[in-house]
Structures are given as C-alpha cells and as structure tokens.
Motif scaffolding. Structure first.
Motif, PDB file in Angstrom:
ATOM      1  N   ASP A  64       0.858  -1.172   0.000  1.00 31.18           N
ATOM      2  CA  ASP A  64       0.000   0.000   0.000  1.00 31.18           C
ATOM      3  C   ASP A  64       0.905   1.236   0.000  1.00 31.18           C
ATOM      4  O   ASP A  64       1.537   1.561   1.009  1.00 31.18           O
ATOM      5  CB  ASP A  64      -0.892  -0.012   1.247  1.00 31.18           C
ATOM      6  N   GLU A  65       0.964   1.932  -1.143  1.00 24.86           N
ATOM      7  CA  GLU A  65       1.869   3.072  -1.280  1.00 24.86           C
ATOM      8  C   GLU A  65       1.143   4.410  -1.209  1.00 24.86           C
ATOM      9  O   GLU A  65       1.639   5.427  -1.711  1.00 24.86           O
ATOM     10  CB  GLU A  65       2.642   2.954  -2.590  1.00 24.86           C
ATOM     11  N   THR A  66       0.002   4.412  -0.545  1.00 23.83           N
ATOM     12  CA  THR A  66      -0.766   5.648  -0.407  1.00 23.83           C
ATOM     13  C   THR A  66       0.074   6.766   0.189  1.00 23.83           C
ATOM     14  O   THR A  66       0.024   7.919  -0.263  1.00 23.83           O
ATOM     15  CB  THR A  66      -2.001   5.408   0.482  1.00 23.83           C
ATOM     16  N   ASP A  67       0.863   6.433   1.212  1.00 22.98           N
ATOM     17  CA  ASP A  67       1.673   7.442   1.895  1.00 22.98           C
ATOM     18  C   ASP A  67       3.152   7.328   1.555  1.00 22.98           C
ATOM     19  O   ASP A  67       4.003   7.896   2.250  1.00 22.98           O
ATOM     20  CB  ASP A  67       1.487   7.317   3.414  1.00 22.98           C
TER      21      ASP A  67
END
Length: 735
Positions: free
Chosen positions: A298-301
C-alpha cells in the motif's frame, strides 16, 4: 526531570499502535530532558545485587564491581562496546583505583537498569555521542576506590591491624606480615560498610590510566569466540527475516504466503506494522521463504521522490531565508561591500551506517517476562518499546547486552526499530520460543536509517587584503532530533543543534557572520551517523577556510592560526599536526598536502593528508593527526579509534553514497555502496596532546577532519574545489 518524562512517555506507549513501525516511521516520543547526575557526584551505593546474575560465591561490592573467589575482578560496563574499546576503558578506571593486576580484570555488560546504569549526560541508559569515558570517568574510579577501601577494611579486621599499615599492589593486599588476594578477602570485604567519601589517586600515581594495555575483548574476537548476537543459538530458537516495502512510508497490502510456507523450514508468516515477517527454523530457510512471498504494498503514503527531485527542492529552499541560527553583525551588507565574493554550494548524499554486523536481536517471551539478547545501545528505550508492544512493564524486560560488530549510530535508533520488529513478531506468533530477527546486508543498506542528505549555500565576502568581511551560511536538510525523545534538549526554536553544529559554533573569528537552516521532510528516516552534523559542517567550513587562504595568497596553516588566537587547544593540535607532517617542506612530485582542524564532542583534532591523483581518483597515502581529548585513558585505544574514524570518514569522502530513484534506494550491498577497502587505507600517524583536562570523546572526532583535509589536497593538486561528495563521482586531473 528527564526520567519522569521518559516514564510518562513509556506509559503513553501502552497503546500498541503508538509503537507501530509505520515502515521506517518514527516513534513519536514527546519527551523532555533534564540535567543528569554530574560526573562523580555520587559514589555507587553498595547493593545486594548489581542487577547481573552473580555466580555463587561472587562478592558484589557495588553496581560496577564484583570480585570472584577465583580472584577475578568483573567490571560491569554500563555502555555498549561496539568496537570502540569502552569496556576496556571502564575496566582501566576501576583497575587503577583498585590497584588490581591487569590479568585479573574482566569486562561484562550491565543489565538494563537506568536507576543504576544511566548515562549521566542522557538521563537514560545508553551509549552515544562519544560520552562513555567523559560521563563515567569519576564514577568508575570511585567504584574502584570504594571497593579497595572495603578490601583494606576487611584485611584490617581479619589481621587485627590498622588499615593505614595495609598496602595494595597488583591485586595483592599486605600489611608486611600477612598477605591475601582480592578473591580471598572478597566475601568479607563486600559486607564492610561503604564510606560516604573516597579518596581518588593523584594523576601522578596512576598505574594504568594514561598507558596502553591490551583490550579485554581482544582474545575473544581474534579466536572467534561467540560474543556477538549473531553467534547466539538458543534451544528451540526460530529465525525471522522481514520483507519491507521498497518505498519509505509504504505499508503491507495484500499478502500471499502460500509459496513461502511451502519452503522447507518455514514455520509461519505474519504481518507486522513495518512489513511481512517470515519465521523459520534457520536463517537460510527464512530468507528463501521471504523470496517466495507474493503480494502488494500500500503506497498511499509512500514518498516517491528521488535524489534529483530532492536536490532541486533543496536548492530552491537555499535561495530563501531560513530559520535564524546565529547572527553577528550584518553579513549581507559586509558581503555587498566586499572586494571579492565567493559563492559556493555544497551537496552531501544520504549515507548508510553499514556496520560489519548487520542488525539483529533475539527475544524470548514467557510467563509475562521478556528477555532480549542484542548489541543494545539504548537499553532504556529498547526496554520500554518492547514492553509497550508486549503489554508488560519495562522492568519485566531483561536485556542481555552483547558485544556489537559496529554501529556508527545505527543501533542507537530512537524508536528501537529492530527491537520493535522482533517484539511484534513474537506477539503475532504468540510463541514462547525465542526468535532471532536477522537483517541482511541488503536489508541494512536499502532499509536502514540514514545520515541525511544536506545542502549548504555559503557566500563569503573578502576585503582587499584577503580578510573575511562577512559570511552568510544556509543549511538545508532533515532534522535528526525532531520528533524523537531527544528533541526537547536539542531542538530550540525549530533549530536542531545537530544540523548546524560545527558551523553555528565555529572557533574562527569572523565578523558579520550569519547562519540559517531549513528543515526538510522526507520518507527516509534520518539518524545520527558517526560524528553526526560534523560529517558535513566540518567539510564546508574547512574547505571554505582553505579556499579563502589560497585565494588570499596565504599559507593555510598560518591563516587558520591567525583566526584561532582565542582557541589555544585548536591551535595546539593544528601546530602539532603541521609540524609532524613537515608542513611547508617539499613533497614528492604529484603529491600535495591538505589540512583541516575541527572540534567535535569536546575533542580537538587536526589532520594533514598527503594525496596524489591516479586514474582520475584521489589516492591518500598518509595522514598525520594530532588529537587533544583531555586526559588519555588508553593511548593505544585512542590511536585505534582515530585510525578507525579516519578510515570510516575516508570511505564516505571517496566512495559512499545512497541515492534514490522514484523513492527506491539504488544501492544494496558493498558492491554498490562502497566503503574503504584495505588497499586504500593510508598510513596514519597519531600524536596525542598530553593533558590533565577531563577526558572527552574519541570514538567520533577523528572522522570530521579527514574529508576536508583530503579535499584541500585535491584542490592543491588539481585546482578543483570539490563541493559535491563523494569524490568518486568526479574525474580528477592533476594540473
């Protein structure tokens, strides 16, 4: 008080999420600080136990000194020895005041117990900042002196004689008629009352302090005895490795562990806050299982900026006013009216610590009690973090500190990241089997905490006679201390002292001097690296001073000395290094000398480097170093630390750099993150200034001057002023 703030902080960690490792994220410890105990302000109280499990018959004199029936003197080191010789140094202090024989000295590590073993400069138990000898000098001497008094009292009682008639020498106690060893009297002596005061030796009577003796860990390391965490193999122990996302700030997404679990030896796969852990019966099985993992992140942040993008951002910031650090006079006005203006921009890369022994830790958790085996550098923080994750009290976490195969700052991480990882793994598996967490070299280079990337913009105005009229200095980079337990003492008005040290407190007399700083944010977590801010500030100051001297037609040594009239200890090491190097005398064709002088950790170091150019690269043949670190406890160890500091710093100056592309670290191992090779190590001469001043740091001060000394020699050879490191990215040509 600092300890009260630590306690408050630890209570706040009871919520597991507060210590979750958000992919190399920070543990936000809102902790203040207060003054620790002054050196030697107390005599260690007599204790029934040192906190260490004494063997049957051992006599515990105080928290630092135990004497065995076999006549061994065990000194408990409250500091981690990661190769810097601290344990031997502390044993030396005890041995001298105790009048022991060196052959009977043994060094072991103290347990995690801040009440007894705090670093008096930090307020918590921990090692760093080259403080070990400075904060322990009187404390350990008093521990030895107190033990000696107790032995003499026991002898006087046993022999029915006056204590004043008893002498102690080389571990033997005598009144001229009766004789006994420490071991023979230890049991009775440990029961003697402890006096309120002790008398310490006059320095003229020192036997060991100031002299060179073999280090106590020498034989074990030469014979490959199992002294490191990686050597430990406990019964039923499992091994874990962690798959961490390639970009900083990313988190585990979907995980497909079917193929990983099919690998022979894999016991389980668990998701922890910082990644996905594979646990197996052996290190190899765990690594193969990790290789077989499938899934997404998960590279959202996630931070997807690379080195090139960061550099442009830093340059843009450097063009704007920053936070004020220091302002003497009117630098801008002085520069505007100067005869000559030097406008320089310096860029420094991220640096990995790359210790020879990558990170590791073992944790066993059973019946509400945890035990950790690790080269623990901040025991109090490690203890608190593990306790918070496991839901127990810090005092229920025992730490067996091991010798560490290097650190350079990496094991003193403010959020105990690798300890937190193994604690999360043990908790997730709900096992009472010991688990050893192992970081590979690639894990360390790609996923570690780095010396931040920095950019300096410097503008200096010179008078017609070549004197400095004004100096304006902007620094751009990540704050190391902000957001950590140490911020309260190190960050004032937004300024992190470690970002500007070496510039903000320059010893040079400079009228109209202004310093500013910009604090940047990036996903890669910053961390202190051997000599911290001095790693870049010394380079800028000493290459700039050198350039000013040469532009003005002045000798670089003489120019510095003229500006150091109010700083005799700087001047003394500079004069000595120049003298021993033969400064000003002809050198071989194709060779030039460069000089630098710098203070860090209250020690003063000057270096002269002899350099030549071969195949477009700088080759350092010889380094002459003078050092003033106060009273030298063990000169041979000082020499070793200076040699090591020079080699470590030289590797960074010549080769080392971490770069990122689209937020992913490009380097992985020593093949592309180059450190100094054996064949590149120059001949090093170290000259120690005799001193009766209190001892100061020695583990780090040898590192800052080597970069500018080499760069100044390169400039003398080529006419090139190197302002972007490492030197390897430049093609050098002798002029």
């Amino acid at each position: 008080m600092f300890k009260d703030n630590i306690a408050s902080c630890v209570r706040s960690l009871a919520n597991e999420e507060s210590v979750a490792l958000d992919r190399r994220g920070f543990l936000r410890l809102s902790v203040g600080t207060g003054a620790g105990l002054v050196i030697g302000a107390y005599i260690p109280v007599k204790s029934a136990t040192s906190g260490q499990a004494a063997q049957a018959g051992d006599a515990v004199f105080n928290p630092f000194v135990t004497i065995t029936p076999a006549n061994k003197v065990i000194v408990l080191s409250k500091h981690l020895d990661k190769g810097q010789g601290t344990a031997t140094g502390l044993a030396t202090l005890v041995a001298d005041e105790l009048d022991a024989d060196w052959s009977q000295m043994v060094a072991e590590f103290a347990p995690a117990n801040a009440a007894l073993y705090k670093n008096t400069f930090f307020g918590v138990q921990g090692t760093g900042g080259s403080t070990a000898m400075a904060n322990s000098f009187e404390q350990y001497r008093k521990a030895g002196a107190a033990a000696k008094q107790m032995l003499v009292a026991a002898a006087a009682q046993a022999w029915k004689t006056d204590a004043s008639k008893i002498t102690v020498s080389k571990g033997v106690i005598t009144d001229g008629t009766n004789t006994a060893t420490f071991g023979e009297l230890a049991s009775a002596a440990a029961k003697m009352p402890v006096r309120d005061t002790v008398t310490l030796k006059d320095p003229k009577d020192f036997i060991y302090i100031g002299k060179s003796f073999p280090r106590l860990d020498q034989k074990a390391k030469v014979t490959a005895a199992p002294v490191f965490t990686q050597d430990i193999h406990l019964s039923d122990m499992l091994v874990a490795v962690v798959a961490r996302p390639p970009r900083f700030g990313a988190k585990p997404g979907s995980v497909d562990a079917v193929k990983a679990k099919a690998v022979k030896g894999v016991i389980g796969v668990v998701t922890i806050p910082g990644g996905v852990a594979v646990v197996a019966s052996s290190t190899w099985a765990a690594i193969k299982g990790r290789d077989a993992l499938q899934g997404t992140w998960d590279e959202t942040d996630a931070d997807k900026r690379g080195t090139a993008e960061l550099l442009e951002e830093y340059k843009a910031l450097a063009a704007k006013p920053g936070l004020s650090v220091r302002k003497d006079g009117d630098a801008e006005k002085a520069i505007a009216g100067a005869k000559t203006v030097i406008d320089a921009e310096f860029a420094f890369p991220f640096l990995a610590h790359a210790p020879m022994e990558p990170l590791n830790a073992i944790l066993a958790f059973k019946d509400g009690k945890a035990t950790i085996w690790s080269g623990s550098q901040l025991q109090t923080i490690d203890q608190s973090v593990a306790a918070a994750i496991l839901g127990i009290k810090p005092e229920d976490v025992a730490i067996n500190t091991q010798w560490a195969g290097g650190s350079f700052g990496r094991r003193a991480v403010y959020n105990s990241d690798y300890v937190a990882e193994v604690a999360h793994i043990v908790k997730a598996l709900a096992t009472d089997k010991p688990i050893k967490l192992v970081w590979t070299r690639e894990d360390d280079i790609k996923g570690g905490y780095y010396r931040p990337m920095y950019l300096h913009k410097v503008k200096v105005g010179l008078t017609e006679s070549g004197e400095i009229a004004g100096w304006h200095h902007r620094i751009v980079g990540q704050s190391i201390m902000e957001g950590t337990a140490f911020a309260a003492s190190s960050v004032k008005n937004g300024v992190d002292a470690t970002s500007v040290e070496g510039v903000s407190d320059t010893p040079y007399t400079i009228p109209n001097y202004e310093v500013e700083v910009h604090n940047t944010k990036f996903g890669a977590p910053p961390l202190w690296w051997r000599s911290v801010g001095h790693t870049h500030t010394a380079y800028v100051m000493e290459t700039m001073i050198d350039e000013i001297a040469t532009r003005s037609g002045k000798d670089p040594v003489a120019f510095r000395l003229a500006m150091l009239e109010k700083h005799p200890r700087h001047a003394a090491v500079l004069k000595l290094a120049a003298e021993k190097a033969g400064w000003g005398t002809p050198v071989a064709d194709g060779v030039a000398c460069g000089v630098a002088v710098h203070e860090s950790f209250k020690s003063f170091v000057a270096q002269v480097a002899e350099v030549r150019i071969a195949d477009g690269r700088a080759k350092v043949d010889r380094v002459v170093c003078a050092v003033d670190c106060g009273l030298p406890i063990n000169p041979d160890n000082i020499v070793a630390q200076i040699e090591g500091g020079i080699g470590y710093g030289l590797g960074a100056v010549l080769h080392s750099h971490v770069t990122l592309t689209d937020g992913i670290v490009d380097q992985a191992n020593f093949g592309d993150y180059e450190v100094l090779r054996f064949n590149e190590m120059p001949t090093v001469e170290v000259h120690i200034i005799p001193s009766t001043e209190p001892p100061t740091g020695i583990g780090e001060p040898g590192t800052p001057p080597i970069g500018p000394a080499v760069a100044n020699a390169v400039a003398a050879l080529t006419g090139q002023r190197i302002r972007t490191l490492p030197l390897a990215i430049h093609k050098l040509a002798a002029s």
